[in-house]
Design a protein around this motif. Structure first.
Motif, PDB file in Angstrom:
ATOM      1  N   ASP A  45       0.862  -1.178   0.000  1.00  0.00           N
ATOM      2  CA  ASP A  45       0.000   0.000   0.000  1.00  0.00           C
ATOM      3  C   ASP A  45       0.897   1.226   0.000  1.00  0.00           C
ATOM      4  O   ASP A  45       1.598   1.504   0.975  1.00  0.00           O
ATOM      5  N   ASN A  46       0.874   1.986  -1.090  1.00  0.00           N
ATOM      6  CA  ASN A  46       1.825   3.073  -1.264  1.00  0.00           C
ATOM      7  C   ASN A  46       1.612   4.226  -0.284  1.00  0.00           C
ATOM      8  O   ASN A  46       2.463   5.093  -0.140  1.00  0.00           O
ATOM      9  N   ARG A  47       0.471   4.235   0.434  1.00  0.00           N
ATOM     10  CA  ARG A  47       0.255   5.291   1.439  1.00  0.00           C
ATOM     11  C   ARG A  47       1.119   5.087   2.669  1.00  0.00           C
ATOM     12  O   ARG A  47       1.363   6.028   3.420  1.00  0.00           O
ATOM     13  N   PHE A  48       1.583   3.863   2.892  1.00  0.00           N
ATOM     14  CA  PHE A  48       2.303   3.535   4.123  1.00  0.00           C
ATOM     15  C   PHE A  48       3.686   3.020   3.785  1.00  0.00           C
ATOM     16  O   PHE A  48       3.854   2.169   2.911  1.00  0.00           O
ATOM     17  N   ARG A  49       4.712   3.533   4.495  1.00  0.00           N
ATOM     18  CA  ARG A  49       6.094   3.247   4.129  1.00  0.00           C
ATOM     19  C   ARG A  49       6.909   2.953   5.383  1.00  0.00           C
ATOM     20  O   ARG A  49       6.718   3.563   6.424  1.00  0.00           O
ATOM     21  N   ASP A  50       7.819   2.030   5.257  1.00  0.00           N
ATOM     22  CA  ASP A  50       8.711   1.677   6.351  1.00  0.00           C
ATOM     23  C   ASP A  50      10.156   1.696   5.870  1.00  0.00           C
ATOM     24  O   ASP A  50      10.449   1.287   4.741  1.00  0.00           O
ATOM     25  N   TYR A  51      11.052   2.172   6.745  1.00  0.00           N
ATOM     26  CA  TYR A  51      12.489   1.987   6.534  1.00  0.00           C
ATOM     27  C   TYR A  51      12.937   0.706   7.237  1.00  0.00           C
ATOM     28  O   TYR A  51      12.528   0.417   8.367  1.00  0.00           O
ATOM     29  N   TRP A  52      13.794  -0.036   6.566  1.00  0.00           N
ATOM     30  CA  TRP A  52      14.371  -1.248   7.126  1.00  0.00           C
ATOM     31  C   TRP A  52      15.888  -1.188   7.007  1.00  0.00           C
ATOM     32  O   TRP A  52      16.426  -0.712   5.995  1.00  0.00           O
ATOM     33  N   ILE A  53      16.571  -1.674   8.034  1.00  0.00           N
ATOM     34  CA  ILE A  53      18.028  -1.784   8.018  1.00  0.00           C
ATOM     35  C   ILE A  53      18.403  -3.239   7.743  1.00  0.00           C
ATOM     36  O   ILE A  53      17.906  -4.151   8.419  1.00  0.00           O
ATOM     37  N   TYR A  54      19.281  -3.420   6.760  1.00  0.00           N
ATOM     38  CA  TYR A  54      19.757  -4.752   6.397  1.00  0.00           C
ATOM     39  C   TYR A  54      21.253  -4.855   6.683  1.00  0.00           C
ATOM     40  O   TYR A  54      22.026  -3.932   6.374  1.00  0.00           O
ATOM     41  N   ALA A  55      21.634  -5.994   7.236  1.00  0.00           N
ATOM     42  CA  ALA A  55      23.049  -6.342   7.422  1.00  0.00           C
ATOM     43  C   ALA A  55      23.357  -7.464   6.443  1.00  0.00           C
ATOM     44  O   ALA A  55      22.858  -8.589   6.586  1.00  0.00           O
ATOM     45  N   LEU A  56      24.170  -7.162   5.419  1.00  0.00           N
ATOM     46  CA  LEU A  56      24.396  -8.083   4.311  1.00  0.00           C
ATOM     47  C   LEU A  56      25.861  -8.508   4.218  1.00  0.00           C
ATOM     48  O   LEU A  56      26.763  -7.791   4.678  1.00  0.00           O
ATOM     49  N   ASN A  57      26.070  -9.645   3.606  1.00  0.00           N
ATOM     50  CA  ASN A  57      27.418 -10.069   3.223  1.00  0.00           C
ATOM     51  C   ASN A  57      27.763  -9.353   1.927  1.00  0.00           C
ATOM     52  O   ASN A  57      27.094  -9.559   0.907  1.00  0.00           O
ATOM     53  N   PRO A  58      28.779  -8.502   1.903  1.00  0.00           N
ATOM     54  CA  PRO A  58      29.066  -7.737   0.688  1.00  0.00           C
ATOM     55  C   PRO A  58      29.502  -8.600  -0.491  1.00  0.00           C
ATOM     56  O   PRO A  58      29.407  -8.169  -1.645  1.00  0.00           O
ATOM     57  N   ALA A  59      29.961  -9.816  -0.246  1.00  0.00           N
ATOM     58  CA  ALA A  59      30.430 -10.678  -1.326  1.00  0.00           C
ATOM     59  C   ALA A  59      29.303 -11.207  -2.189  1.00  0.00           C
ATOM     60  O   ALA A  59      29.470 -11.401  -3.397  1.00  0.00           O
ATOM     61  N   ASP A  60      28.126 -11.438  -1.570  1.00  0.00           N
ATOM     62  CA  ASP A  60      27.035 -12.033  -2.344  1.00  0.00           C
ATOM     63  C   ASP A  60      25.667 -11.416  -2.057  1.00  0.00           C
ATOM     64  O   ASP A  60      24.658 -11.830  -2.636  1.00  0.00           O
ATOM     65  N   GLY A  61      25.587 -10.454  -1.167  1.00  0.00           N
ATOM     66  CA  GLY A  61      24.321  -9.794  -0.868  1.00  0.00           C
ATOM     67  C   GLY A  61      23.393 -10.560   0.051  1.00  0.00           C
ATOM     68  O   GLY A  61      22.264 -10.125   0.286  1.00  0.00           O
ATOM     69  N   SER A  62      23.848 -11.677   0.592  1.00  0.00           N
ATOM     70  CA  SER A  62      22.999 -12.469   1.473  1.00  0.00           C
ATOM     71  C   SER A  62      22.851 -11.787   2.829  1.00  0.00           C
ATOM     72  O   SER A  62      23.716 -11.037   3.278  1.00  0.00           O
ATOM     73  N   GLN A  63      21.722 -12.069   3.502  1.00  0.00           N
ATOM     74  CA  GLN A  63      21.444 -11.448   4.791  1.00  0.00           C
ATOM     75  C   GLN A  63      22.197 -12.163   5.905  1.00  0.00           C
ATOM     76  O   GLN A  63      22.177 -13.387   5.994  1.00  0.00           O
ATOM     77  N   LYS A  64      22.829 -11.381   6.776  1.00  0.00           N
ATOM     78  CA  LYS A  64      23.514 -11.936   7.945  1.00  0.00           C
ATOM     79  C   LYS A  64      22.580 -12.112   9.134  1.00  0.00           C
ATOM     80  O   LYS A  64      22.866 -12.891  10.041  1.00  0.00           O
ATOM     81  N   ALA A  65      21.507 -11.335   9.138  1.00  0.00           N
ATOM     82  CA  ALA A  65      20.522 -11.403  10.215  1.00  0.00           C
ATOM     83  C   ALA A  65      19.221 -10.837   9.669  1.00  0.00           C
ATOM     84  O   ALA A  65      19.185 -10.255   8.570  1.00  0.00           O
ATOM     85  N   ALA A  66      18.140 -11.015  10.410  1.00  0.00           N
ATOM     86  CA  ALA A  66      16.856 -10.480   9.979  1.00  0.00           C
ATOM     87  C   ALA A  66      16.903  -8.951   9.950  1.00  0.00           C
ATOM     88  O   ALA A  66      17.516  -8.326  10.830  1.00  0.00           O
ATOM     89  N   PRO A  67      16.267  -8.315   8.951  1.00  0.00           N
ATOM     90  CA  PRO A  67      16.257  -6.843   8.906  1.00  0.00           C
ATOM     91  C   PRO A  67      15.483  -6.254  10.078  1.00  0.00           C
ATOM     92  O   PRO A  67      14.631  -6.913  10.685  1.00  0.00           O
ATOM     93  N   VAL A  68      15.773  -4.999  10.388  1.00  0.00           N
ATOM     94  CA  VAL A  68      15.157  -4.305  11.519  1.00  0.00           C
ATOM     95  C   VAL A  68      14.407  -3.080  11.003  1.00  0.00           C
ATOM     96  O   VAL A  68      14.974  -2.267  10.264  1.00  0.00           O
ATOM     97  N   ARG A  69      13.126  -2.945  11.395  1.00  0.00           N
ATOM     98  CA  ARG A  69      12.330  -1.786  10.984  1.00  0.00           C
ATOM     99  C   ARG A  69      12.673  -0.582  11.861  1.00  0.00           C
ATOM    100  O   ARG A  69      12.766  -0.703  13.087  1.00  0.00           O
ATOM    101  N   ILE A  70      12.837   0.567  11.221  1.00  0.00           N
ATOM    102  CA  ILE A  70      13.175   1.786  11.950  1.00  0.00           C
ATOM    103  C   ILE A  70      11.896   2.469  12.421  1.00  0.00           C
ATOM    104  O   ILE A  70      11.054   2.847  11.611  1.00  0.00           O
ATOM    105  N   PHE A  71      11.745   2.614  13.717  1.00  0.00           N
ATOM    106  CA  PHE A  71      10.656   3.409  14.274  1.00  0.00           C
ATOM    107  C   PHE A  71      10.990   3.675  15.743  1.00  0.00           C
ATOM    108  O   PHE A  71      11.889   3.069  16.324  1.00  0.00           O
ATOM    109  N   GLY A  72      10.264   4.604  16.320  1.00  0.00           N
ATOM    110  CA  GLY A  72      10.460   4.874  17.735  1.00  0.00           C
ATOM    111  C   GLY A  72      10.305   6.339  18.057  1.00  0.00           C
ATOM    112  O   GLY A  72      10.163   7.182  17.172  1.00  0.00           O
ATOM    113  N   ARG A  73      10.365   6.637  19.344  1.00  0.00           N
ATOM    114  CA  ARG A  73      10.199   8.005  19.830  1.00  0.00           C
ATOM    115  C   ARG A  73      11.555   8.582  20.196  1.00  0.00           C
ATOM    116  O   ARG A  73      12.424   7.888  20.714  1.00  0.00           O
ATOM    117  N   SER A  74      11.732   9.864  19.908  1.00  0.00           N
ATOM    118  CA  SER A  74      13.001  10.508  20.232  1.00  0.00           C
ATOM    119  C   SER A  74      13.199  10.558  21.740  1.00  0.00           C
ATOM    120  O   SER A  74      12.241  10.513  22.510  1.00  0.00           O
TER     121      SER A  74
END
Length: 632
Positions: A138-167
């Motif tokens: 749904d293009n009205r709603f957007r999330d940022y995700w942080i990925y930790a990848l292996n630079p050699a092949d782009g595979s994920q080292k761990a599950a991505p984390v969604r960015i959100f929270g209160r300052s």
């Protein structure tokens, strides 16, 4: 001809290092003798079916003995390319990109996905990428995700984390919680979504730093008073290590009911040193308190996760650049905002707020306390990282006099007088030119053109200083002798003949020149950043014709002898693409500097409307191409 393993270098982050000097002092192949039209030129190209807005990364010998080039796209792709063979080693799609009809006022960025230059942590061999994605398609709603990848092949080292929270500083800002919605005109919208444009950074104590711009493009949602944020994660949590919190440390640059202070840095990453983070904010609420920190340099300390607790960001110091006049609400961007805000500076209506102290990323001079900042007022400010000055704009202003660097070549007295005038917020539109709604300095310097700064570069001789390069909009590349020693003022050194945005009507075109310096390490020097001035080159991609922000500009790649001075205080040009009748490079990428590593120069351009380039309905198809230059 390629660099040997012992001489090779990796470019793992925006501007080459955490100081953001845009300098590579381990370039052993390209020099003043062989960078010329006979021996240097285009080697190959690589086409992308999406737009690229991030700087390429280069990992030495990471592709079966060849260099690995990593490029990310606005379709949320991470692509690995063999630098020698041009083969695609992997293409990993992280998630659904956003259709950007509400995210780009100039209507030439069809999708948003990965818009900030990633970073590789050599200590853990991890590629960190921030991806902006649709929520539930749904293009009205957007999330940022942080990925930790292996630079050699782009595979994920761990599950991505969604960015959100209160300052955490108590001002009530929420970052991009996609569950927080509101109703407007019978339409459900996400509460707030900032833009990530500045490159990612790492602290020495396991912090991954993300700095967000305040997004005012809100056709499909968003608050009327958005905020700039600094968000930092503990990398150990991102890698899935137990005992560390996956929550983010979050700093909001203004109070909840204020607005702006976005951090975009023209794509440049924050400066980091040990546990400290330096960011420069842009337009927004800018009063004399310590809460609304628009138009400011901000120093933060990252405190990592301990015992599973949430990490923290501590505000250590700040510098407020502009002393603004309180103006009537009707002259502000937000009519209900009665604060002392930056819209008071230009006296040319609401658009007068576009002063952007953070128009370039900050640069910390290695081995010193000097923090440099290039701005839209054409000034290079020099601050003391140990005492930024807070609200004292003049007595603490600057460890060195500010250089009005893109307007005038020499004349320290003239520069100082002019900087004082500009810094006291008393500009005025030039006669007959106030109708365009953009700031024009008093005195009509250089034919009423603006000379915003979007990049700096440093060729450092030793801890005592070196040469600072700047290429402002509608201006020429200029070089200044810059000393870190007390009492030794900067001085004009030389400038180039080539002019950015030739023939563009006032107020001119973006972005000027985007810079990188290369050369060998200085022989016999124990200072790790020292550059051999005998081999030093300064490279630039600049808008030869046109405006690369509102439209597509014809670009040019150009190289100069970084240190020699020709008669008339001129820099010596060694190479350029094209001639005086066209740019020769193609449509330049808006804010991506050239990357120089191991005998090659990597430059990104735009391709428009080609058969392999697609876009959502009613969006202009814009894709990118990587051009690789080197010794022929």
């Amino acid at each position: 001809m390629f660099a040997t393993q012992t001489a090779a270098v990796s470019i793992t982050q925006r501007a080459g290092n955490n100081f953001r000097t845009a300098a590579n002092n381990r370039e052993f192949l390209l020099n003043k003798d062989n960078v010329n039209p006979d021996r240097f030129g285009l080697l190959r190209t690589y086409d992308f079916n999406a737009k690229v807005e991030t700087q390429p990364l280069v990992l030495e010998n990471a592709a079966n003995g060849d260099d690995l080039i990593i490029v990310t796209t606005m379709k949320n792709e991470v692509i690995g390319i063999n630098a020698r063979t041009n083969a695609t080693l992997y293409n990993v799609k992280l998630g659904l990109e956003i259709s950007s009809q509400d995210m780009d006022m100039w209507k030439h960025t069809p999708t948003w996905g990965i818009s900030a230059t990633p970073i590789v942590d050599p200590a853990s061999n991890t590629l960190y990428v921030a991806s902006w994605q649709k929520k539930n398609n749904d293009n009205r709603f957007r999330d940022y995700w942080i990925y930790a990848l292996n630079p050699a092949d782009g595979s994920q080292k761990a599950a991505p984390v969604r960015i959100f929270g209160r300052s955490q500083e108590g001002n009530g800002c929420w970052f991009n919680d996609a569950g927080a919605v509101y109703r407007e005109n019978n339409q459900t919208n996400q509460y707030v979504y900032p833009k990530l444009r500045a490159g990612l950074a790492l602290t020495a104590n396991n912090g991954l730093v993300l700095a967000f711009a305040a997004n005012d493009e809100k056709l499909l949602g968003g608050r009327k008073n958005p905020h700039g944020f600094v968000v930092v994660y503990d990398t150990r949590a991102l890698l899935g290590q137990p005992g560390f919190s996956k929550e983010a440390a979050i700093f909001c640059a203004t109070a909840f009911n204020s607005w702006g202070a976005g951090i975009w840095h023209a794509g440049g990453a924050p400066v980091t040193e040990d546990d400290m983070i330096y960011v420069a904010t842009s337009n927004g609420t800018s009063n004399n308190g310590d809460v609304d920190l628009a138009e400011s340099m901000i120093k933060l300390r990252f405190k990592p996760s301990i015992g599973g607790a949430r990490p923290l960001l501590e505000k250590v110091d700040y510098y407020k650049a502009f002393l603004d006049e309180r103006v009537a609400p009707k002259d502000c961007l937000w009519q209900d905002n009665n604060a002392e805000v930056s819209c008071g500076r230009a006296g040319a209506g609401a658009a007068g707020a576009d002063w952007d102290f953070g128009a370039a990323g900050p640069m910390l001079v290695p081995g010193s306390s000097l923090l440099l900042q290039g701005t839209k007022d054409g000034i290079i400010y020099s601050l003391d990282k140990f005492n930024l000055g807070k609200n004292d704009r003049f007595n603490q202003l600057l460890s060195k006099p500010p250089l009005v660097a893109t307007y005038y070549g020499g004349g320290i007295a003239e520069n100082w007088d002019r900087a004082q005038h500009l810094n006291r917020s008393l500009p005025c539109p030039a006669a007959g030119h106030s109708d365009h709604g953009w700031f024009v300095p008093c005195g009509d310097p250089e034919n009423n053109k603006m000379h915003h700064i979007h990049a700096l570069a440093l060729a450092q001789r030793d801890q005592s200083g070196g040469i600072v390069y700047v290429w402002g909009e509608n201006s020429r590349l200029k070089a200044y002798n810059f000393s870190t020693l007390d009492g030794k003022l900067p001085s004009f050194r030389a400038e180039a003949d080539d002019l950015a945005s030739v023939g563009v009507a006032s107020p001119g075109g973006m972005p000027g020149g985007l810079l990188m310096v290369s050369g060998k390490p200085a022989a016999g020097s124990a200072f790790p950043h020292a550059l051999d001035f005998g081999s030093a080159l300064v490279w630039a991609v600049f808008s030869k014709f046109g405006d690369a922000n509102k439209e597509f500009a014809e670009g040019q790649l150009i190289a100069y002898d970084a240190t020699s001075i020709m008669p008339g205080n001129k820099l010596k040009r060694l190479f350029r693409t094209g001639d005086d009748n066209n740019g020769g490079l193609g449509k330049m990428s808006r804010m991506i500097p050239p990357v120089v590593a191991n005998g090659r120069v990597y430059v990104l351009i735009y391709r428009i409307g080609t058969s392999d380039c697609t876009a959502p309905d009613n969006q202009l198809p814009v894709c990118s191409q990587l051009k690789v230059f080197g010794l022929l």
